[in-house]
Design an enzyme around this catalytic site. Structure first.
Site, PDB file in Angstrom:
ATOM      1  N   ASP A  14      85.325 112.217 -18.110  1.00  0.00           N
ATOM      2  CA  ASP A  14      84.994 112.772 -19.033  1.00  0.00           C
ATOM      3  C   ASP A  14      84.513 112.416 -19.713  1.00  0.00           C
ATOM      4  O   ASP A  14      84.663 111.842 -21.232  1.00  0.00           O
ATOM      5  CB  ASP A  14      85.079 114.181 -20.461  1.00  0.00           C
ATOM      6  CG  ASP A  14      86.367 115.102 -19.227  1.00  0.00           C
ATOM      7  OD1 ASP A  14      85.636 115.796 -18.447  1.00  0.00           O
ATOM      8  OD2 ASP A  14      87.613 115.350 -19.513  1.00  0.00           O
ATOM      9  N   GLU A 193      79.894 124.116 -20.079  1.00  0.00           N
ATOM     10  CA  GLU A 193      80.918 123.022 -20.799  1.00  0.00           C
ATOM     11  C   GLU A 193      80.345 121.591 -20.800  1.00  0.00           C
ATOM     12  O   GLU A 193      79.033 122.129 -20.188  1.00  0.00           O
ATOM     13  CB  GLU A 193      82.105 123.415 -20.103  1.00  0.00           C
ATOM     14  CG  GLU A 193      82.123 122.193 -18.948  1.00  0.00           C
ATOM     15  CD  GLU A 193      83.916 122.457 -19.005  1.00  0.00           C
ATOM     16  OE1 GLU A 193      84.803 122.544 -19.485  1.00  0.00           O
ATOM     17  OE2 GLU A 193      84.213 121.664 -17.608  1.00  0.00           O
TER      18      GLU A 193
END
Length: 439
Positions: A14, A193
């Site tokens: 991430d 997302e």
């Protein structure tokens, strides 16, 4: 530094890349090898000088939701896992926006980009706000400090939204600024997302993960509040590789654009390592899709050094990378038909020889087989065949001499026939640890 560009034992998915001063920082979640859950309860930061992207330094832990040996918890209201943060600079201070699974997220502050960060507060939500904001999760926050000093947050899981943050305090959501579905869930957008917003000249780029989650795609707008136009795929970590989710962003480092993302390891989608590819932003603002490579920040890799198996960017047929310990990360579960690929090596110029030697370090499995060595594709020119024995150790063969820049592919074949073939179909041949070529 090859992919993954951090030490092999470090798992930072991430990743949000940020250049502050003369260093590039990577802020992300923190996984552990072979874990059965996404992320853990701390955030770490690494950085490198913009002049030497092979010199990554770990600055340690910067924020915690649970007490450990060296730190108290920073979040008295929860001990949930920390996911997908972002960090921005405003008026000489650095602000960390944290997403905490199953709990209200928060903002923390530091006077240094490497932290540590001190809690300011949870997100401050205006009265009569939509429930998604009242819940305070702010999933995968991507934050933009615009040229005019205004601050925006973009986030969401299965449904996106954005809002403006009051720049005076960096924690309070400005009343009336909530915009739902800043990226639609319908095709071609297919929002899932991982929002990350970047401004390039006068264009706003929103990088995110669609429902086909192995990809990072992007949409653009001439306004931070949209509407956004879908533009295409930047990178897909599931192309000829064990796929999973993806999350990252783009960053300009000394005039070169990069896409930062992550890949799966340890036969799980919950054990992810940081990777990077060079990208190009064309004059019309589009970003052509790039392939996954083993390169990281390098132009080419040397085939004449020991090449660790875990930098493979092609894994087909069920083989995968696993961490046995902090020093050994072989490719395991290699059976007949498996394909392992590495991109790209620079073999150099013709030295007048027609052959060279290939050596691989393997762990045997009591079986036997062959490893076909190809250039540029799994069905490309075959330069040699290595016999795989039953025991651990080195396997070697003479291969045709190679010049220039090439990908290298290994294609595995079983050697049992007749009555034995059925017994050995699907049997693991070996684990691949490393290899090298010798001129």
């Amino acid at each position: 530094m090859a992919n993954p560009y951090l030490p092999g034992w470090e798992y930072i998915p991430d990743g949000e890349p940020r250049v502050f001063g003369n260093r590039v920082y990577i802020y992300g979640s923190h996984d552990t090898a072979g874990s059965d859950m996404f992320c853990d309860y701390k955030l770490k930061v690494w950085s490198a000088p913009v002049d030497n992207l092979n010199d990554w330094v770990c600055h340690g832990d910067i924020f915690h939701t649970r007490r450990d040996l060296d730190h108290e918890s920073d979040t008295p209201w929860t001990d949930g896992p920390l996911y997908a943060p972002d960090v921005v600079e405003k008026d000489g201070s650095y602000y960390l926006y944290a997403y905490i699974f199953g709990a209200k997220g928060c903002v923390a502050k530091s006077d240094r980009p490497e932290g540590p960060f001190t809690l300011i507060s949870k997100y401050q939500i205006p009265e009569n706000a939509p429930q998604v904001m009242v819940d305070g999760w702010f999933v995968d926050p991507g934050v933009l400090v615009d040229d005019d000093g205004r601050v925006y947050v973009y986030c969401g899981f299965e449904q996106s939204f954005m809002a403006e943050i009051e720049a005076e305090n960096m924690t309070r959501i400005k009343p009336g600024s909530y915009i739902p579905d800043i990226i639609p869930t319908e095709e071609p957008f297919s929002f899932f997302e991982a929002c990350s917003l970047r401004k390039i000249k006068d264009t706003y780029y929103l990088i995110y993960s669609p429902r086909t989650g192995s990809r990072l795609v992007y949409a653009t707008s001439d306004s931070p509040t949209g509407p956004f136009t879908y533009r295409g795929i930047i990178v897909d970590n599931g192309v000829e590789y064990p796929g999973g989710n993806n999350h990252g962003s783009i960053c300009n480092i000394k005039g070169q654009w990069y896409i930062f993302y992550h890949r799966m390891t340890n036969h799980t989608i919950m054990s992810r390592r940081a990777c990077v590819e060079k990208i190009e932003i064309l004059p019309d603002g589009t970003i052509p899709q790039v392939e996954m490579t083993s390169l990281g920040f390098e132009e080419s890799l040397s085939p004449y050094r020991e090449v660790k198996a875990d930098i493979a960017c092609v894994l087909k047929g069920g083989c995968y990378i696993t961490e046995k310990n902090r020093f050994v990360r072989p490719i395991v579960n290699i059976t007949e038909g498996c394909v392992i690929g590495f991109k790209y090596f620079e073999f150099g110029q013709d030295n007048g020889s027609s052959t060279m030697e290939f050596i691989a370090n393997v762990e045997g499995s009591g079986s036997r087989g062959k490893m076909h060595i190809h250039l540029d594709a799994e069905d490309g020119d075959e330069i040699g065949i290595c016999e795989i024995g039953a025991d651990d150790g080195l396997i070697k063969t003479v291969v045709a001499s190679v010049t220039g820049r090439h990908a290298v592919y290994f294609v595995f074949e079983g050697t049992y026939g007749g009555w034995f073939k059925e017994s050995f179909d699907g049997k693991i041949m070996c684990n691949l640890i490393s290899f090298t070529f010798i001129k």
